[in-house]
Write a protein that holds these residues in place. Structure first.
Motif: not given
Length: 70
Positions: A46-62
């Motif tokens: 979903t859009d909400i899950e997309y935003a949550q996963i993207d935030e985690l990816n930003r933290q992981s990949f910096s």
């Protein structure tokens, strides 16, 4: 379509003066976004899950260019 990840990474590094490790993080982050977009388009996330996963990816990949990826 065939993409040369090393070529793409070299272009990014040259443009933004990044080292190899940071360039790799940028390319990996961009690839994760492409995969996430496919999952969203297919209705798997979903859009909400997309935003949550993207935030985690930003933290992981910096990604150094995180402000560019809106």
């Amino acid at each position: 379509m065939n993409f040369d990840i090393m070529e793409i990474g070299a272009e990014i590094a040259q443009e933004f003066r990044m080292d190899t490790a940071q360039t790799t993080k940028e390319v990996e982050y961009k690839m994760s976004i492409k995969m996430l977009e496919i999952l969203k388009r297919r209705g798997i996330v979903t859009d909400i899950e997309y935003a949550q996963i993207d935030e985690l990816n930003r933290q992981s990949f910096s990604p150094a260019l995180r402000k560019v990826y809106v």
